[in-house]
Design an enzyme around this catalytic site. Structure first.
Site, PDB file in Angstrom:
ATOM      1  N   GLU A  90       0.828  -1.213   0.000  1.00  0.00           N
ATOM      2  CA  GLU A  90       0.000   0.000   0.000  1.00  0.00           C
ATOM      3  C   GLU A  90       0.857   1.255   0.000  1.00  0.00           C
ATOM      4  O   GLU A  90       1.787   1.389   0.798  1.00  0.00           O
ATOM      5  CB  GLU A  90      -0.907  -0.003   1.240  1.00  0.00           C
ATOM      6  CG  GLU A  90      -2.276   0.553   0.985  1.00  0.00           C
ATOM      7  CD  GLU A  90      -3.052  -0.309  -0.003  1.00  0.00           C
ATOM      8  OE1 GLU A  90      -3.157   0.115  -1.182  1.00  0.00           O
ATOM      9  OE2 GLU A  90      -3.540  -1.373   0.381  1.00  0.00           O
ATOM     10  N   THR A 105       3.010   2.015  -2.003  1.00  0.00           N
ATOM     11  CA  THR A 105       4.336   1.749  -2.566  1.00  0.00           C
ATOM     12  C   THR A 105       4.403   2.062  -4.054  1.00  0.00           C
ATOM     13  O   THR A 105       5.495   2.237  -4.600  1.00  0.00           O
ATOM     14  CB  THR A 105       4.725   0.277  -2.349  1.00  0.00           C
ATOM     15  OG1 THR A 105       3.637  -0.555  -2.772  1.00  0.00           O
ATOM     16  CG2 THR A 105       5.020  -0.006  -0.876  1.00  0.00           C
ATOM     17  N   SER A 142     -24.557   8.092 -17.719  1.00  0.00           N
ATOM     18  CA  SER A 142     -24.263   7.157 -16.640  1.00  0.00           C
ATOM     19  C   SER A 142     -25.568   6.603 -16.093  1.00  0.00           C
ATOM     20  O   SER A 142     -26.471   7.373 -15.734  1.00  0.00           O
ATOM     21  CB  SER A 142     -23.495   7.848 -15.512  1.00  0.00           C
ATOM     22  OG  SER A 142     -23.426   7.005 -14.374  1.00  0.00           O
ATOM     23  N   GLY A 149     -13.164   2.222  -1.710  1.00  0.00           N
ATOM     24  CA  GLY A 149     -11.732   2.084  -1.935  1.00  0.00           C
ATOM     25  C   GLY A 149     -11.373   0.960  -2.878  1.00  0.00           C
ATOM     26  O   GLY A 149     -10.261   0.437  -2.829  1.00  0.00           O
ATOM     27  N   LEU A 150     -12.298   0.582  -3.757  1.00  0.00           N
ATOM     28  CA  LEU A 150     -12.069  -0.520  -4.690  1.00  0.00           C
ATOM     29  C   LEU A 150     -11.766  -0.014  -6.096  1.00  0.00           C
ATOM     30  O   LEU A 150     -11.791  -0.772  -7.057  1.00  0.00           O
ATOM     31  CB  LEU A 150     -13.278  -1.465  -4.704  1.00  0.00           C
ATOM     32  CG  LEU A 150     -13.689  -2.033  -3.345  1.00  0.00           C
ATOM     33  CD1 LEU A 150     -14.857  -2.997  -3.498  1.00  0.00           C
ATOM     34  CD2 LEU A 150     -12.521  -2.719  -2.656  1.00  0.00           C
ATOM     35  N   SER A 151     -11.507   1.276  -6.210  1.00  0.00           N
ATOM     36  CA  SER A 151     -10.994   1.893  -7.432  1.00  0.00           C
ATOM     37  C   SER A 151     -11.969   1.883  -8.602  1.00  0.00           C
ATOM     38  O   SER A 151     -11.670   1.416  -9.702  1.00  0.00           O
ATOM     39  CB  SER A 151      -9.671   1.257  -7.849  1.00  0.00           C
ATOM     40  OG  SER A 151      -8.952   2.142  -8.674  1.00  0.00           O
ATOM     41  N   SER A 152     -13.131   2.446  -8.364  1.00  0.00           N
ATOM     42  CA  SER A 152     -14.097   2.612  -9.448  1.00  0.00           C
ATOM     43  C   SER A 152     -13.582   3.580 -10.510  1.00  0.00           C
ATOM     44  O   SER A 152     -13.908   3.439 -11.695  1.00  0.00           O
ATOM     45  CB  SER A 152     -15.436   3.113  -8.888  1.00  0.00           C
ATOM     46  OG  SER A 152     -15.261   4.317  -8.156  1.00  0.00           O
ATOM     47  N   ASP A 191      -3.739   0.888  -9.545  1.00  0.00           N
ATOM     48  CA  ASP A 191      -5.167   0.674  -9.777  1.00  0.00           C
ATOM     49  C   ASP A 191      -5.456   0.405 -11.244  1.00  0.00           C
ATOM     50  O   ASP A 191      -6.183  -0.531 -11.595  1.00  0.00           O
ATOM     51  CB  ASP A 191      -5.973   1.887  -9.306  1.00  0.00           C
ATOM     52  CG  ASP A 191      -5.895   2.094  -7.811  1.00  0.00           C
ATOM     53  OD1 ASP A 191      -5.323   1.231  -7.119  1.00  0.00           O
ATOM     54  OD2 ASP A 191      -6.406   3.127  -7.331  1.00  0.00           O
ATOM     55  N   TYR A 217      -3.691  12.398   0.589  1.00  0.00           N
ATOM     56  CA  TYR A 217      -2.967  11.493  -0.307  1.00  0.00           C
ATOM     57  C   TYR A 217      -1.799  12.237  -0.952  1.00  0.00           C
ATOM     58  O   TYR A 217      -0.655  11.746  -0.967  1.00  0.00           O
ATOM     59  CB  TYR A 217      -3.930  10.957  -1.361  1.00  0.00           C
ATOM     60  CG  TYR A 217      -3.366   9.918  -2.304  1.00  0.00           C
ATOM     61  CD1 TYR A 217      -3.668   8.572  -2.148  1.00  0.00           C
ATOM     62  CD2 TYR A 217      -2.548  10.271  -3.374  1.00  0.00           C
ATOM     63  CE1 TYR A 217      -3.171   7.604  -3.011  1.00  0.00           C
ATOM     64  CE2 TYR A 217      -2.037   9.330  -4.243  1.00  0.00           C
ATOM     65  CZ  TYR A 217      -2.357   8.002  -4.056  1.00  0.00           C
ATOM     66  OH  TYR A 217      -1.855   7.060  -4.917  1.00  0.00           O
TER      67      TYR A 217
END
Length: 371
Positions: A30, A32, A64, A115-118, A163, A215
């Site tokens: 993470e 990295t 959408s 946090g699953l990178s949509s 991601d 971030y």
């Protein structure tokens, strides 16, 4: 397929192609990626499906299925994009004169804010569709890099490559070991069921927004530490004790996390190659403690999810993703899944937190054409 039906209803013709790209969970490694280090993500079953037809003019029409309006947004220039449309328009911007406009319909089922990178799934699905339609001949890694540039340079989120690479490259049943400097990768088989184990995603329901905020601050601290140490990136630190002696405060803590996290990625892969799948839990635990104490990107909800999962019988657990909310993952014996869910749910209720959501993690395929 409902995205095809929606596209046809909105634009009066069927789409020229339809691509699906998945979200991802990072097993370990993470923060990295933007330090030129090692990561080990895998694709999840949820993602974004993009139905696309190219246009001869520069107009972009975007629909959408998750939008409250239910109507397409028409953009005559890239500068008009706002919100979620910036991720799509950023891809077109990076492609430049190789493409013109497009009619696009999007359908996504990645849990938002988990946090699953949509965002990567959205970028990679559109980039993959345009790559096919315009016969650009880009490889999956080239599509991942282009999608990352769209997020870095157009959206303004200084993310690493993990991601987008996971969304573009992952294979079903495998995690993706990625060297974020060389971009070399290899597929790592991960058959947890054969060992009586499952990975449980614990969505804290705390939605995170870290673009341009914490971030970016962490990334700047890492880059500053690398400059002071005279190395291209923190991945290049070979004598951790010596490096820590030259740094102070937050930069010292960030360096400790990055260097040890890279070691944990390599150690976990070593355990998997040795068939010691049941032993990887300790590395997940150590990763979480480092992210909590050295990188300082956890949250009370993430910490409680990890602690309660371990009390309920998980072999290991850690926050996953950028942090400040989102999800944790727990390595759980299949016989203990109900107990772990109950342990986490009860702990959340006792603290007055919003009830968490539990998602079973299976290792899915990367971007692929679906129609």
């Amino acid at each position: 397929m409902r995205v095809v039906e929606a596209f046809t209803a909105a634009y009066g013709a069927s789409p020229a192609t339809v691509w699906h790209a998945p979200g991802r969970v990072n097993l370990i490694g993470e923060h990295t990626d933007y330090n030129d280090g090692f990561v080990l993500p895998f694709a999840v079953p949820w993602g974004v499906t993009a139905a696309v037809t190219p246009r001869a003019d520069r107009t972009i029409r975007l629909l959408s299925l998750q939008s409250s309006s239910g109507e397409p947004v028409t953009l005559e220039s890239h500068e008009e994009s706002r919100g979620w449309t910036r991720y799509v328009v950023g891809v077109l911007e990076m492609l430049g004169d190789r493409v013109a406009g497009a009619d696009i319909a999007i359908d996504g089922d990645v849990p938002q804010g988990a946090g699953l990178s949509s965002s990567a799934a959205l970028e990679v699905s559109v980039a993959s569709a345009l790559n096919e339609l315009h016969e650009l001949g880009m490889t999956p890694m080239e599509l991942a890099l282009l999608s990352q540039r769209a997020e870095n340079d157009f959206v303004g989120m200084p993310c690493g490559i993990m991601d987008q690479a996971a969304s573009a490259l992952c294979r079903e049943g495998h995690a993706l070991f990625l060297d974020c400097r060389s971009l070399g990768s290899r597929d790592i088989p991960l058959d947890l069921a054969a060992h009586g184990l499952s990975l449980l995603i614990i969505d804290t329901q705390v939605h995170h927004e870290h673009a341009g905020g914490e971030y970016a601050k962490r990334r700047a601290e890492c880059e500053s530490a690398a400059r002071k140490l005279g190395v291209p990136a923190l991945r290049d630190v070979t004598d951790l004790a010596e490096a820590l002696g030259r740094l102070q405060g937050d930069e010292r803590k960030r360096t400790m996390h990055i260097v040890t996290e890279n070691h944990r990625v390599e150690a976990l892969i070593g355990l998997l190659r040795a068939g010691a799948v049941t032993e990887i839990g300790a590395l997940l635990n150590a990763s979480h403690l480092s992210l909590r104490d050295q990188y300082e990107v956890s949250s009370p909800e993430l910490d409680l999810a990890v602690e309660a999962a371990l009390r309920g019988g998980a072999r290991g657990a850690r926050m996953t993703g950028g942090g400040f909310g989102g999800s944790a993952i727990a390595l759980v014996p299949e016989s203990r899944l109900d107990t772990v869910r109950e342990s986490v749910s009860s702990a959340y209720a006792e603290r007055g937190f919003r009830a968490p959501r539990f998602l079973p993690a299976s290792l899915a395929a990367g971007a692929h054409r679906v129609a």
